[in-house]
Design a protein around this motif. Structure first.
Motif, mmCIF file in Angstrom:
data_model
loop_
_atom_site.group_PDB
_atom_site.id
_atom_site.type_symbol
_atom_site.label_atom_id
_atom_site.label_comp_id
_atom_site.label_asym_id
_atom_site.label_seq_id
_atom_site.Cartn_x
_atom_site.Cartn_y
_atom_site.Cartn_z
ATOM 1 N N SER A 71 0.840 -1.192 0.000
ATOM 2 C CA SER A 71 0.000 0.000 0.000
ATOM 3 C C SER A 71 0.879 1.247 0.000
ATOM 4 O O SER A 71 1.942 1.290 0.619
ATOM 5 N N GLN A 72 0.442 2.280 -0.692
ATOM 6 C CA GLN A 72 1.159 3.552 -0.724
ATOM 7 C C GLN A 72 0.798 4.443 0.455
ATOM 8 O O GLN A 72 1.412 5.488 0.672
ATOM 9 N N HIS A 73 -0.216 4.042 1.249
ATOM 10 C CA HIS A 73 -0.746 4.920 2.290
ATOM 11 C C HIS A 73 -0.185 4.589 3.670
ATOM 12 O O HIS A 73 0.089 3.432 3.986
ATOM 13 N N ALA A 74 -0.060 5.617 4.488
ATOM 14 C CA ALA A 74 0.310 5.422 5.883
ATOM 15 C C ALA A 74 -0.877 4.842 6.647
ATOM 16 O O ALA A 74 -2.029 4.978 6.233
ATOM 17 N N LYS A 75 -0.597 4.213 7.780
ATOM 18 C CA LYS A 75 -1.664 3.614 8.578
ATOM 19 C C LYS A 75 -2.661 4.656 9.069
ATOM 20 O O LYS A 75 -3.832 4.346 9.334
ATOM 21 N N SER A 76 -2.209 5.903 9.169
ATOM 22 C CA SER A 76 -3.097 6.967 9.628
ATOM 23 C C SER A 76 -4.228 7.248 8.638
ATOM 24 O O SER A 76 -5.217 7.895 8.982
ATOM 25 N N GLU A 77 -4.070 6.783 7.404
ATOM 26 C CA GLU A 77 -5.093 7.003 6.380
ATOM 27 C C GLU A 77 -6.236 6.011 6.473
ATOM 28 O O GLU A 77 -7.163 6.039 5.656
ATOM 29 N N GLU B 74 -7.719 1.838 7.165
ATOM 30 C CA GLU B 74 -7.520 0.532 6.533
ATOM 31 C C GLU B 74 -7.938 0.590 5.074
ATOM 32 O O GLU B 74 -9.036 1.036 4.730
ATOM 33 N N GLN B 75 -7.078 0.157 4.193
ATOM 34 C CA GLN B 75 -7.339 0.175 2.764
ATOM 35 C C GLN B 75 -7.992 -1.141 2.343
ATOM 36 O O GLN B 75 -7.782 -2.181 2.967
ATOM 37 N N SER C 31 -16.708 1.340 2.812
ATOM 38 C CA SER C 31 -16.525 1.367 1.359
ATOM 39 C C SER C 31 -17.650 0.585 0.683
ATOM 40 O O SER C 31 -18.012 -0.506 1.120
#
Length: 445
Positions: free
Chosen positions: A70-76, A78-79, A377
């Motif tokens: 994933s390109q996202h930090a955990k602060s963003e 759960e993807q 989502s």
């Protein structure tokens, strides 16, 4: 006012219709065009297929998963997880029976988001339309059937399951024919037009050793599951009252939904069913009593045979009461709300739509009222329910919404019509078991 119990006698066997003449008379009325359009659905998936010559769907362990960072930090937050998808040759093959608005607008495109299901055949009374749809979705011309030669699907090993998307009164015939042809069956809701008809459908599938599932998409949708979890876990206390509204302004008076012989009733079996089934799903309980009234605008040409609106209450063993409204004569609005006894309420507005669902909640903490929109989502509701049925076929499990779930709703609708007719509450069998008619819960993620 419609008496649901009378449908059994008033509805001729779908075989009694000359479908070709009926459909080809489109120029004489919208109903023919609508039935021709709505008669589209097919299914192909069978884990224990008795057909020879086909590889059949493969085990779920054959699913292929590709790992990507994933390109996202955990602060963003759960993807979404990368899905595991079965190879095409291992997916459950469906024949779709009926190529109407729901099939072409929602179901066919949903297969593009399925992980273990694929469309392999079409069944329609309109050969030209079926050929166009087959070209669009890469379905072989040899896998196009009509209502007369439908039984020949038994000789097609590519077809594992059938998805029935026909007018309500035609469900029974094609469910039974599909089961006799050795295919599993996913049937649109309402399941049929009477409880006796539903019982025959269940018996036919059991006799053939085939699975039967009713397409209650709300029970497979993540945001509705979240509301169910709030209810069952008493997040804001015990739910005491549910209000549910499903109304829309229906169009041409000649469409099949306004013909009692084809629909079984008016707004209740079509959209009021969402109120009934969602109440039951959220609570996990079965109503022991219903009270109802109907209303139809005098001289409205749309409602010569079926009711316009139904207002009804459902009473549950826990003490919860559900107040429900459905109507074919008001501007589109679909929502429900659960009121609990510990400073909070929660629900969905809009609810019941194919997309754009919005959960909502409010909880009091001292002087502060916290209003939230705890939205998860979105996922394609049709893809979720189709894939669940495919998993049940592959893994030999009972679907979460089997025929018995549809039968229970038929019994409740009959009681609602009886209450409206007599002006008195109607008692139902008292059932204490939670999720009494549901099977294996859908997998998460």
């Amino acid at each position: 006012m419609t008496d649901f119990k009378d449908i059994e006698l008033e509805t001729p066997s779908p075989k009694a219709y000359d479908r070709r003449k009926f459909i080809e008379s489109a120029g004489k009325g919208i109903i023919a065009a609508t039935v021709a359009g709505d008669l589209l659905t097919s299914g192909t998936a069978n884990a224990q297929s008795t057909n020879s010559g086909g590889s059949g769907p493969g085990p779920m362990s054959a699913a292929v998963k590709v790992e990507v960072p994933s390109q996202h930090a955990k602060s963003e937050g759960e993807q979404p997880a990368v899905p595991s998808i079965l190879p095409k040759e291992k997916r459950v093959g469906y024949a779709i029976v009926g190529l109407g608005e729901l099939t072409l607008g929602q179901i066919m495109k949903a297969f593009g988001e399925c992980k273990n299901s694929k469309p392999v055949a079409l069944v329609s009374g309109d050969a030209a339309k079926a050929q166009k749809v087959a070209q669009q979705y890469g379905i072989s011309p040899k896998n196009i059937y009509n209502y007369q030669n439908f039984d020949n699907i038994k000789n097609n090993p590519e077809i594992d399951a059938v998805y029935i998307v026909l007018p309500n009164a035609m469900h029974e015939e094609f469910v039974i024919r599909a089961a006799k042809a050795g295919k599993h069956v996913l049937c649109e809701k309402p399941m049929t037009v009477s409880s006796k008809s539903a019982e025959r459908m269940i018996d036919a599938c059991k006799k053939a050793g085939k699975k039967l599932m009713v397409a209650y998409r709300i029970q497979y949708e993540p945001n509705n599951k979240q509301i169910k979890d709030f209810t069952r876990q008493q997040k804001y206390g015990k739910v005491k009252v549910i209000t549910s509204t499903n109304v829309q302004n229906i169009g041409d008076p000649n469409q099949w939904r306004l013909k009692k012989a084809l629909s079984g009733g008016g707004s209740l079996p079509d959209i009021g069913l969402y109120d009934i089934n969602t109440n039951r799903y959220l609570l996990g309980e079965e109503p022991y009593m219903v009270s109802a009234s109907t209303y139809t605008t005098p001289n409205d040409p749309r409602f010569k045979e079926v009711e316009e609106a139904v207002m009804f209450q459902m009473f549950f063993p826990s003490g919860a009461i559900a107040n429900n409204t459905c109507s074919y004569g008001a501007h589109n609005s679909k929502h429900y709300r659960c009121y609990a006894d510990n400073g909070g309420w929660f629900g969905m507005d809009p609810a019941f739509d194919y997309q754009g669902l919005m959960p909502e909640a409010e909880h009091a903490e001292g002087k502060v009222k916290n209003k939230m929109q705890p939205k998860l989502s979105e996922q394609n509701q049709f893809a979720l329910e189709i894939d669940h049925f495919s998993e049940c076929v592959i893994e030999n499990k009972t679907p979460y919404t089997p025929g018995e779930e549809g039968l229970q709703d038929q019994k409740i609708m009959e009681a609602i019509y009886e209450s409206a007719r007599t002006g008195k509450p109607v008692q139902l069998e008292r059932i204490e078991k939670i999720d009494a008619f549901r099977g294996t819960p859908p997998k998460e993620g």
